[in-house]
Motif scaffolding. Structure first.
Motif, PDB file in Angstrom:
ATOM      1  N   ARG A   1       0.825  -1.223   0.000  1.00 21.50           N
ATOM      2  CA  ARG A   1       0.000   0.000   0.000  1.00 21.50           C
ATOM      3  C   ARG A   1       0.853   1.264   0.000  1.00 21.50           C
ATOM      4  NH1 ARG A   1      -5.032   0.413   1.924  1.00 21.50           N
ATOM      5  NH2 ARG A   1      -4.488   1.816   3.619  1.00 21.50           N
TER       6      ARG A   1
ATOM      7  N   ALA B   1       1.482   3.945  -3.086  1.00 23.27           N
ATOM      8  CA  ALA B   1       1.194   5.378  -2.945  1.00 23.27           C
ATOM      9  C   ALA B   1       2.398   6.207  -3.384  1.00 23.27           C
ATOM     10  CB  ALA B   1       0.829   5.691  -1.495  1.00 23.27           C
TER      11      ALA B   1
ATOM     12  N   ARG C   1       2.650   6.132  -7.142  1.00 21.36           N
ATOM     13  CA  ARG C   1       1.649   7.016  -7.765  1.00 21.36           C
ATOM     14  C   ARG C   1       2.081   8.470  -7.648  1.00 21.36           C
ATOM     15  NH1 ARG C   1      -2.082   3.432  -5.105  1.00 21.36           N
ATOM     16  NH2 ARG C   1      -2.261   4.864  -3.350  1.00 21.36           N
TER      17      ARG C   1
ATOM     18  N   VAL D   1     -11.589  22.477   0.675  1.00 14.50           N
ATOM     19  CA  VAL D   1     -11.082  23.493   1.615  1.00 14.50           C
ATOM     20  C   VAL D   1      -9.855  24.211   1.071  1.00 14.50           C
ATOM     21  CG1 VAL D   1     -11.983  22.415   3.699  1.00 14.50           C
ATOM     22  CG2 VAL D   1      -9.730  21.756   2.859  1.00 14.50           C
TER      23      VAL D   1
ATOM     24  N   MET E   1       2.809  18.144  -0.284  1.00  8.07           N
ATOM     25  CA  MET E   1       2.586  17.056   0.670  1.00  8.07           C
ATOM     26  C   MET E   1       3.236  15.743   0.239  1.00  8.07           C
ATOM     27  SD  MET E   1       0.755  18.568   2.977  1.00  8.07           S
ATOM     28  CE  MET E   1      -0.245  17.442   3.935  1.00  8.07           C
ATOM     29  N   ILE E   2       3.529  15.617  -1.034  1.00 10.77           N
ATOM     30  CA  ILE E   2       4.055  14.328  -1.492  1.00 10.77           C
ATOM     31  C   ILE E   2       5.503  14.456  -1.949  1.00 10.77           C
ATOM     32  CG2 ILE E   2       3.741  12.494  -3.213  1.00 10.77           C
ATOM     33  CD1 ILE E   2       0.665  13.437  -3.018  1.00 10.77           C
TER      34      ILE E   2
ATOM     35  N   ASN F   1       2.567  21.513   7.496  1.00  9.45           N
ATOM     36  CA  ASN F   1       1.610  21.502   6.373  1.00  9.45           C
ATOM     37  C   ASN F   1       0.406  20.632   6.696  1.00  9.45           C
ATOM     38  OD1 ASN F   1       3.218  23.160   4.707  1.00  9.45           O
ATOM     39  ND2 ASN F   1       4.505  21.416   4.192  1.00  9.45           N
ATOM     40  N   ILE F   2       0.669  19.519   7.375  1.00  4.05           N
ATOM     41  CA  ILE F   2      -0.441  18.640   7.777  1.00  4.05           C
ATOM     42  C   ILE F   2      -1.337  19.373   8.769  1.00  4.05           C
ATOM     43  CG2 ILE F   2      -0.969  16.584   9.149  1.00  4.05           C
ATOM     44  CD1 ILE F   2       1.183  15.142   7.665  1.00  4.05           C
TER      45      ILE F   2
ATOM     46  N   LEU G   1      -3.440  21.925   6.894  1.00  9.38           N
ATOM     47  CA  LEU G   1      -4.541  21.298   6.153  1.00  9.38           C
ATOM     48  C   LEU G   1      -5.609  20.787   7.120  1.00  9.38           C
ATOM     49  CD1 LEU G   1      -5.748  20.357   3.494  1.00  9.38           C
ATOM     50  CD2 LEU G   1      -4.341  18.298   3.626  1.00  9.38           C
TER      51      LEU G   1
ATOM     52  N   LYS H   1      -7.758  23.594   8.208  1.00 10.85           N
ATOM     53  CA  LYS H   1      -8.706  23.964   7.153  1.00 10.85           C
ATOM     54  C   LYS H   1      -9.859  22.965   7.102  1.00 10.85           C
ATOM     55  CE  LYS H   1      -5.804  26.676   4.157  1.00 10.85           C
ATOM     56  NZ  LYS H   1      -5.661  27.133   2.786  1.00 10.85           N
ATOM     57  N   ASN H   2      -9.546  21.700   7.297  1.00 14.91           N
ATOM     58  CA  ASN H   2     -10.610  20.689   7.295  1.00 14.91           C
ATOM     59  C   ASN H   2     -11.597  20.904   8.433  1.00 14.91           C
ATOM     60  OD1 ASN H   2     -10.098  19.147   4.995  1.00 14.91           O
ATOM     61  ND2 ASN H   2      -8.446  18.056   6.011  1.00 14.91           N
TER      62      ASN H   2
ATOM     63  N   LEU I   1      -6.931  11.522  -2.063  1.00 15.58           N
ATOM     64  CA  LEU I   1      -5.617  11.823  -1.469  1.00 15.58           C
ATOM     65  C   LEU I   1      -4.663  10.655  -1.685  1.00 15.58           C
ATOM     66  CD1 LEU I   1      -6.605  13.504   1.946  1.00 15.58           C
ATOM     67  CD2 LEU I   1      -5.763  14.613  -0.109  1.00 15.58           C
ATOM     68  N   MET I   2      -5.177   9.450  -1.459  1.00 10.94           N
ATOM     69  CA  MET I   2      -4.321   8.271  -1.632  1.00 10.94           C
ATOM     70  C   MET I   2      -3.958   8.085  -3.108  1.00 10.94           C
ATOM     71  SD  MET I   2      -6.013   5.541   0.969  1.00 10.94           S
ATOM     72  CE  MET I   2      -5.442   5.431   2.653  1.00 10.94           C
TER      73      MET I   2
ATOM     74  N   THR J   1      -0.705  10.260  -1.542  1.00  9.33           N
ATOM     75  CA  THR J   1      -0.603  10.414  -0.088  1.00  9.33           C
ATOM     76  C   THR J   1      -0.519   9.027   0.551  1.00  9.33           C
ATOM     77  OG1 THR J   1      -2.005  12.358  -0.314  1.00  9.33           O
ATOM     78  CG2 THR J   1      -1.632  11.553   1.913  1.00  9.33           C
ATOM     79  N   THR J   2       0.502   8.810   1.365  1.00  9.54           N
ATOM     80  CA  THR J   2       0.670   7.485   1.963  1.00  9.54           C
ATOM     81  C   THR J   2      -0.371   7.270   3.071  1.00  9.54           C
ATOM     82  OG1 THR J   2       2.250   8.386   3.534  1.00  9.54           O
ATOM     83  CG2 THR J   2       3.161   7.420   1.526  1.00  9.54           C
ATOM     84  N   PRO J   3      -0.674   6.014   3.386  1.00 11.94           N
ATOM     85  CA  PRO J   3      -1.642   5.753   4.470  1.00 11.94           C
ATOM     86  C   PRO J   3      -1.233   6.414   5.786  1.00 11.94           C
ATOM     87  CG  PRO J   3      -1.221   3.740   3.234  1.00 11.94           C
ATOM     88  CD  PRO J   3      -0.266   4.767   2.703  1.00 11.94           C
TER      89      PRO J   3
ATOM     90  N   LYS K   1       0.355   9.170   6.208  1.00 12.02           N
ATOM     91  CA  LYS K   1       0.088  10.611   6.170  1.00 12.02           C
ATOM     92  C   LYS K   1      -1.418  10.888   6.275  1.00 12.02           C
ATOM     93  CE  LYS K   1       3.282  13.143   4.337  1.00 12.02           C
ATOM     94  NZ  LYS K   1       4.162  13.720   3.333  1.00 12.02           N
TER      95      LYS K   1
END
Lengths: 238, 415
Positions: A76, A80, A83, A99, A112-113, B3-4, B7, B10-11, B315-316, B320-322, B324
C-alpha cells in the motif's frame, strides 16, 4: 518505447459467495507519449484497467508494468509513493479538495508528497495553471468554479508533478459536450506541451474521435486495438 | 508536519458548526473542571486553615496511647514535666518548626452558681498558643486589644456553652475537676471571652491558663496532655512529620516501648475525610471531562471519516501514503483538542478571576462568613490542558487508522 504493459492480466472480485470476473487475459501496451482511449460499454472493464495501471488495485493474475516497473505486487505504501512519483489522475467528479483554493489544490502533490521548496512549487504551479488557462482563478475555491474550470484544475493537479502518465477515468462524463471537447483538447495540448502519456476512458463517441489509439473492451476482454481517428489523421498527415 | 496541521485546521473549518459545537463542549468541560478544582481547593485550604490555625495546629505530639482515649481526656496519659522537657529539647532543634505549645487538657464541671455543665478545658500557654494557633485569638470575643489570649484567673468559654448558661465576658463561674488521685478541687474564674465555634473537634472547648489548669488538678508543675506543633511551611508537612516520627522513635519508656506518638491534623480532624472526598470528586470530575472529550472527538472524527471517504481515496490516489492520511486525521483531533482546551483554560481562569473580584462568600458554621478565594496553579491548568489534548489525539486514533486503512479503489467508488 512501452510505458505501460499488461501481460495476461485477470481480475476477479468476490461478491459474497459469487466470484465475478472483471478482466480476463488482457494484454496490451501503451507507448510513451500516447494519447490512448479505453472504450466499451459500462462494466466492460475500462475502470478496472485504469485502476490496475494506476496501482489503485492489484491484478488477480498476470503482470502490470508501468515505466518498466512491475507494480502488480506493490504494498500500500509503495504503491502510494509510486503514484506520487510517476502518475497523475483526473477523475470524473473532479475530486478537488473543497477546503483548498485552486492554487493550493494544484500545489498539494508538490507540497505534501514531493516536499519541494516553496519557490520551486510556486513556479511549477503558476506554469501549469497558466498552461491550462486558469491562472486568474488561482485564489478561488472549487465551489466558485464551473465544471469545466474544475476539470482544468484537476488536469493541472495531475500534471504539476510532471508525471510520466496521466490516467483519466471518464473525465468528461460530468461536462457538457462543448466543455468536454475543450477538456480533451486541453489534455492533448498538455500531452504535446509536456510529453506526458494520457490514458483515458469514455463512452462518448465524439470524445473517442480525439484519441490516437483506441482499446476496445467488452465483457472484461480486450477485443480490439486500433488507431483512432486522430491517430489515423496524424498518420495520414505524416 | 506544519503543512499537515495547516490542512487539518482547514478541514476543521469545513464543518464550522459541528467543530464549534464540539469545541464548545470541551471548552465548557475544561472551564468547569478548572473552576471546580479552584473552588474545591480553595474551600479545602480554607477549612484546613480554619482547623489548623485556630485549633489543632499542624501536628500534635502526645504520650503513646493518648489519642486512642482522647475523648476521655485521660490524666494518667499526660507527659511528665521531665518528659516534656526532653520533647521540647528535640523540637527546638528542628529547623522546620515555627513553634510548639504545651497543652494540659481535662474534663471539668462548670457552674454559673445556678446550673452546672460539663466542659472540656484546654490549659494553654497564651504566648506559645499564639504561635501554633494564630487564628484562635480572632475567634475570641470580649477581649481588649493587647490583652493576652487568656490571663491567670480567666476562662474562655465556647459560645454554645456561654449562650446556654447566659454567661458573658466578666461573668463569674466556678470550675470543678477531679485530679488523677481522685481528689476534687474547684477554682473560681472570670469569663475572659467567648470562643466562636469552628468545624471539627474542639468546637465546645474552653481555655484557661495552663498554670490555672495545673492548680485546679493540684499539680506541683504542669503535666502536658499534648504538644501542638506548627510548621513554617505547611506544604512540608509529610516530610517534617516523617522526620519527627523518626526522631521521636528514639524516646523509649522503661519498658522499651515508644514514649510518644505523633499525629498530623489529618489524623485528628474528621474534615480530612471530607478533604479526601473532595479530592476524589475532583478526580471524578476530571474523568467525566476525559469521557466528554473522548466521546465528542471520537464522534466528530468518525463522522468526518465517513463523510470524506471519497476524498481520502483521492488523497491516496494522488500519492498520499496511508501514514500521512492517518496523521491528517490525528492532527484534526489534536487541533480541536488544543484550541478547545486553551479556550476552556481561558474561560476557567477568567471565571476564577471574576469570582475573586466579586468576593463570593457563604455562611459556615455558627454564622461565620467565609469568603471564597479560588486559585488555580499554572501546573494544574497545564495538566488539564495536556490531558484534554492527549485524550483528543487518542480519540482521533481510531478514526485516523480507519481512514488510513481504506482501500483507495473502494474509497474512490464511494458515493
Amino acid at each position: 518505447m512501452d510505458l505501460v504493459s499488461l501481460e495476461h492480466v485477470g481480475k476477479t472480485y468476490r461478491l459474497g459467495e459469487v466470484e465475478i470476473s472483471a478482466l480476463t487475459e488482457v494484454s496490451l501496451t501503451v507507448k510513451e507519449g500516447a494519447f490512448a482511449c479505453l472504450v466499451g460499454p459500462s462494466g466492460s472493464g475500462k475502470t478496472t484497467i485504469l485502476n490496475l495501471i494506476g496501482c489503485l488495485d492489484q491484478p488477480s493474475s498476470g503482470k502490470v508494468l508501468v515505466t518498466g516497473q512491475d507494480t502488480s505486487a506493490l504494498g500500500r505504501r509503495e504503491a502510494a509513493v509510486f503514484r506520487g512519483q510517476h502518475l497523475g489522475f483526473v477523475f470524473q467528479g473532479f475530486n478537488l479538495l473543497p477546503v483548498l483554493t485552486v492554487y493550493e489544490n494544484v500545489e498539494y502533490p508538490l507540497l505534501m508528497i514531493r516536499h519541494l521548496p516553496k519557490a520551486e512549487r510556486g513556479a511549477a504551479v503558476t506554469r501549469v495553471l497558466e498552461a491550462v488557462g486558469i491562472g486568474d482563478q488561482r485564489d478561488k475555491y472549487p465551489d466558485q468554479l464551473s465544471g469545466g474550470q474544475r476539470q482544468r484544475v484537476a488536469v493541472a493537479r495531475a500534471l504539476v508533478g510532471k508525471p510520466a502518465l496521466v490516467l483519466a477515468d471518464e473525465p468528461t462524463a460530468n461536462l457538457d459536450h462543448a466543455t468536454a471537447g475543450m477538456v480533451i483538447g486541453l489534455m492533448k495540448q498538455m500531452r504535446d506541451q509536456f510529453g506526458t502519456t494520457f490514458i483515458f476512458s469514455t463512452h462518448d463517441p465524439r470524445i473517442v474521435s480525439q484519441a490516437e489509439t483506441l482499446y476496445t473492451l467488452s465483457d472484461g476482454r480486450l477485443v480490439d486495438v486500433r488507431a483512432g481517428q486522430a491517430g489515423v489523421k496524424e498518420a495520414d498527415h505524416d | 508536519m506544519i503543512n499537515i496541521l495547516r490542512l487539518a485546521f482547514k478541514n476543521l473549518t469545513r464543518y464550522k458548526r459541528r467543530s464549534i459545537l464540539t469545541g464548545l463542549l470541551i471548552v465548557l468541560g475544561v472551564g468547569a473542571v478548572i473552576v471546580f478544582t479552584g473552588l474545591s481547593d480553595s474551600f479545602k485550604r480554607l477549612m484546613i486553615g480554619q482547623i489548623t490555625d485556630s485549633m489543632l495546629s499542624h501536628l500534635q505530639v502526645h504520650k503513646k496511647g493518648y489519642v486512642a482515649s482522647i475523648d476521655n481526656l485521660p490524666l494518667n496519659l499526660n507527659l511528665s514535666p521531665t518528659a516534656y522537657q526532653r520533647l521540647a529539647g528535640m523540637l527546638k532543634a528542628e529547623p522546620a518548626l515555627a513553634g510548639f505549645a504545651p497543652r494540659l487538657k481535662l474534663g471539668a464541671m462548670l457552674s454559673n452558681f445556678e446550673t452546672t455543665t460539663a466542659v472540656r478545658i484546654n490549659g494553654i500557654d497564651p504566648e506559645a498558643e499564639n504561635l501554633v494557633a494564630p487564628d484562635l485569638k480572632d475567634r475570641v470575643s470580649g477581649r481588649e486589644p493587647g490583652q493576652p489570649l487568656v490571663g491567670r484567673g480567666e476562662i474562655l468559654l465556647p459560645e454554645v456553652l456561654a449562650r446556654g448558661l447566659d454567661l458573658k465576658p466578666g461573668s463569674e463561674v466556678v470550675v470543678v475537676a477531679t485530679n488523677q488521685e481522685g481528689s476534687v478541687n474547684g477554682l473560681p474564674l472570670k469569663v475572659g471571652g467567648v470562643v466562636a465555634s469552628v468545624m471539627g473537634p474542639g468546637g465546645r472547648d474552653g481555655y484557661m491558663h495552663i498554670d490555672d489548669a495545673a492548680a485546679l488538678l493540684r499539680m506541683n508543675a504542669p503535666e502536658i496532655s499534648e504538644v501542638a506543633v506548627r510548621l513554617t511551611d505547611f506544604d512540608q508537612l509529610d516530610q517534617v512529620a516523617a522526620r519527627l516520627k523518626a526522631a521521636l522513635g528514639e524516646f523509649k519508656n522503661p519498658k522499651g516501648m515508644p514514649m510518644f506518638e505523633l499525629h498530623t491534623w489529618a489524623d485528628l480532624a474528621p474534615f480530612a475525610h471530607i478533604a479526601r472526598l473532595i479530592d476524589l470528586m475532583t478526580v471524578f470530575i476530571k474523568a467525566i471531562l476525559v469521557a466528554v472529550v473522548l466521546i465528542s472527538i471520537l464522534n466528530v472524527m468518525m463522522m468526518s471519516v465517513f463523510e470524506r471517504v471519497r476524498e481520502i481515496g483521492t488523497l491516496m490516489a494522488i500519492g498520499t501514503t496511508p501514514a500521512k492520511v492517518a496523521q491528517l486525521f490525528l492532527a484534526e483531533g489534536f487541533i480541536l483538542g488544543l484550541i478547545s482546551s486553551l479556550a476552556g483554560a481561558a474561560v476557567g481562569v477568567g471565571t476564577i478571576a471574576a469570582l475573586n473580584a466579586t468576593k463570593v462568600s457563604f455562611l459556615f458554621g455558627m454564622g461565620q462568613q467565609i469568603v471564597l478565594a479560588p486559585t488555580i496553579g499554572a501546573g494544574t491548568v497545564l495538566a488539564v490542558c495536556l490531558i484534554v489534548i492527549a485524550v483528543a489525539a487518542l480519540a482521533s486514533l481510531h478514526p485516523a487508522m480507519k481512514a488510513s486503512r481504506l482501500e483507495p479503489v473502494e474509497a474512490l467508488r464511494h458515493v
